[in-house]
Design an enzyme around this catalytic site. Sequence first.
Site, short mmCIF file in Angstrom:
data_model
loop_
_atom_site.label_atom_id
_atom_site.label_comp_id
_atom_site.label_asym_id
_atom_site.label_seq_id
_atom_site.Cartn_x
_atom_site.Cartn_y
_atom_site.Cartn_z
N LEU A 1 62.02 22.03 82.39
CA LEU A 1 63.47 21.89 82.50
C LEU A 1 64.12 21.78 81.12
CD1 LEU A 1 65.96 21.22 84.28
CD2 LEU A 1 65.36 18.83 83.94
N ASP A 2 65.19 22.49 80.90
CA ASP A 2 65.98 22.39 79.67
C ASP A 2 65.18 22.81 78.44
OD1 ASP A 2 67.86 21.36 81.35
OD2 ASP A 2 67.69 19.31 80.63
#
Lengths: 286, 286, 286, 286
Positions: free
Chosen positions: B229-230
């Site tokens: 994520l991210d």
Amino acid sequence: VSTEAFVISLSCPNRAGIVAAVSTYLFEHRCNILDAQQFDDQSTGHFFMRVVFDRLPDAPQASEIDAGFAPIRAQFGMKQTLRALAERRKIIVAVSKFDHCLADILYRQRIGEIPVEIVGIIANYPRETYSGLDLGAIPFHHLPVSKETKLEQEAAFWATVQGSGAELVVLARYMQVLSDGLAAKLAGRCINIHHSFLPSFKGAAPYNQAHKRGVKLIGATAHYVTAQLDEGPIIAQDVEHISHRDTPEDLIRKGRDIERRVLARALRAHLENRVFLNDSKTVVFG
Amino acid sequence: VSTEAFVISLSCPNRAGIVAAVSTYLFEHRCNILDAQQFDDQSTGHFFMRVVFDRLPDAPQASEIDAGFAPIRAQFGMKQTLRALAERRKIIVAVSKFDHCLADILYRQRIGEIPVEIVGIIANYPRETYSGLDLGAIPFHHLPVSKETKLEQEAAFWATVQGSGAELVVLARYMQVLSDGLAAKLAGRCINIHHSFLPSFKGAAPYNQAHKRGVKLIGATAHYVTAQLDEGPIIAQDVEHISHRDTPEDLIRKGRDIERRVLARALRAHLENRVFLNDSKTVVFG
Amino acid sequence: VSTEAFVISLSCPNRAGIVAAVSTYLFEHRCNILDAQQFDDQSTGHFFMRVVFDRLPDAPQASEIDAGFAPIRAQFGMKQTLRALAERRKIIVAVSKFDHCLADILYRQRIGEIPVEIVGIIANYPRETYSGLDLGAIPFHHLPVSKETKLEQEAAFWATVQGSGAELVVLARYMQVLSDGLAAKLAGRCINIHHSFLPSFKGAAPYNQAHKRGVKLIGATAHYVTAQLDEGPIIAQDVEHISHRDTPEDLIRKGRDIERRVLARALRAHLENRVFLNDSKTVVFG
Amino acid sequence: VSTEAFVISLSCPNRAGIVAAVSTYLFEHRCNILDAQQFDDQSTGHFFMRVVFDRLPDAPQASEIDAGFAPIRAQFGMKQTLRALAERRKIIVAVSKFDHCLADILYRQRIGEIPVEIVGIIANYPRETYSGLDLGAIPFHHLPVSKETKLEQEAAFWATVQGSGAELVVLARYMQVLSDGLAAKLAGRCINIHHSFLPSFKGAAPYNQAHKRGVKLIGATAHYVTAQLDEGPIIAQDVEHISHRDTPEDLIRKGRDIERRVLARALRAHLENRVFLNDSKTVVFG
């Protein structure tokens, strides 16, 4: 990029086969393309190309590569140069009372950021004006100018440029309008920094003009010098936001930062052979 | 650029001769190069190239040109595609409660600014949430999600993508963390807009984090989705200045403008085949 | 800022004691200052002040506070207004063929970002031109215009404005030069978005002018309308970098984003009573 | 702004009547407010105010105005200072190998852009490192440092600051982590320039971190020093766009321009008393 890298810059009328001819030539002469950009201006039919390459161990000398390029040059009607990227170019810097752009160029030169040898400074103020700057052994030419002496001064300016071997003249806030004659001699090899976001606020005191008009951004423009003052091909521009609180003095202060930044950007692009004249405009490869 | 233009995108291990091979092939097949950019990542040894060309009147069909390219592809170990620039790509847009990015994509699609066909909208809110938007005949898939139903919802999400024929999924403030499994299936074909200037303020409520830390700029990041994520490869980022006067609500409002701008920029670059994956980073030709 | 907040805007000739008078008045009437900015233009002698406050529980009604302000107004020769910050203002939006600014205003209004009631749309194209936009119940006035009918059309324009109760007219790419007469009636209550970085590229087709000149930045300008076309007091401006690769069509596309952003910024500043006319310039409190 | 102008900076718990008290006091003591800004941080309850004023011909001396302010200070529990805007502040600049920020501060000081007297330079490299800079008569303190000598070096650092009479220490790429003890002594009077867009890329070699992560913007952050490295209250930040073509060396080069610009902006804001500490954040009046 390797310090052994070379750059080919070329422009010619557009037609099919240019990229193939150039890249095949380099491949056959044992060169490895590191970076290449091209632009086909469909409105003018001009084609522009910049190729950075290094030589494989068994490649010919750069001078041979350049010489062997002649048939391609002829075939496509190219203007073309080949340079070592790390080659230090000889430049002259012309300056008037305000020395922030000169100081900035001196600093960038000193720390090796721009590959230049400053072979002269031309100033219409005496040397002591710049006593805070370490000019080292750079030849300093005090060429004061007035309406009456402009003709002679410009002749001396030109003689100084010729005598110095400089290939580029940087007007680093020189603040004098060049005559058509001098501008013509310097065409394509003279960069000026204008302290406005051209074409707004041409002419004198642009920050005062900007303050009076109440604009919300001010800027600076680096351009090649032409006989038409403030009309030369633009290389780089930038701006900063301002507000109603900013006095003309604040604009001058903020402008100094923009000016030195924009001039340095244009100078670097020119020295890396990224800039091409395209009629009254430029092509600047990023 | 002509509506008849084509774009070749390719990447492969770097070695001498790639540009010569590609450009000679195009020249011999009666194609005219309009624009070309390449990049040799010296730290990874990867080479990337994008060529835009049009066909001269006596050139073969694009499909023949593509097919004939196979030996070059094989010789250099290339990943390579050839597309018509004007070809409309099928995309799915996923959205949560806030619809500013969806509204922006719909508008840009409607006026012809981005060459896409929106073949579906996936939302975890019901259709009436977007009653101010003219969704026209675009299939709308309400796929609500909770911790308990995430597995089933993601299966439905993936089935919807497959059934739609979409080649790209745009997470336009979808606000759900994709599982590793779904992220893996969408790798390289899913763009997310994250409402912070990554890698700052990963995770939830980035504008609150930014306000708490007292930063003077906020930003947004468009990136490809990966299982981390991210952490996906960044395509585009932008920022705006803020001040102590800005509340978290002001940051959210200002952020909307940055988010839609950055997402649109990344989407356009992807659709024009300007973006290449380069390990955990991207190459984006300007 | 609290939804119960009020804003006082005032301007007058500068002299000592204004801030003391205003702040003491508010303190004595049980008001708490949340934000205050002032500006003393030393070149014109004008003074400008904006105060945001909320009322303590035992404070008088806002209307009483306003009424009681009269002696201070008289003492200093002030132009002064007092408004509730959350009050929705009635606006009319005028538009021509390109609807990106209209679409943007509609969107911002819908999600509550700008506190306005759109009481009318004036267009010189028929309603079906905007079929992609959800105009809802907003009265739509199709007022086509030609040289021959300009006089009548402007009369109808003005009648529409008056009939609508709008206090502000937004020319959201209306693309018509207002006559001196109509401009005079709308002075100070009409915002235009001009698609160039004024004062560069006044007049028609600014993106074509910018492309021809070869500038490296394009911009947009939001300003109050005056009889002098493109010369009104500037409220907001912004720019983006462009390159030689950008065609006039690219500039138009990039310009849309700048235009809607700059117009939204100016509109918000006006609606929050942050903008003051200062002769041919503006004061805009940030 | 007049060279006779004064600035009052104050902060205190928020309550009604502060602006009235301050402005009435100034009015009654024959002072004319030129500029005033205030901020009421509703999340912390802190109130901040900055007033610039000049004295009418019959006004008391500044020292009397300041002394007479004591009851207001006491009434509201204010931290408050009164300074002449033009007063030159004594600063010490600490520097390591890279001197671009030092060179920039020296230049701005020389041309009168920032009202400072540089009362010392602390460097962990010997004086000849900076031979290209004209340090004039500024006391130069070579304080080399290693892990083993850090304790003594910091004691010498602190003694140098105390002996110099400096009221501000500028870490102009000093590149040493201060111990908690030294940081505590310098709290609120020491500005550092960090070469990243904090909170991204804390710690060492931020440009290498940025290159590795593949971000599309790099930045710099000026902040007050606290015991938590890279966590101090942020005063100013700025960024520039980069691309995949930029090597870590390019980022370092581009970073120099951002760093000196951001540090100069923060330094100017501090010297003009525009910056207030607000817990772990700052208020910076524009």
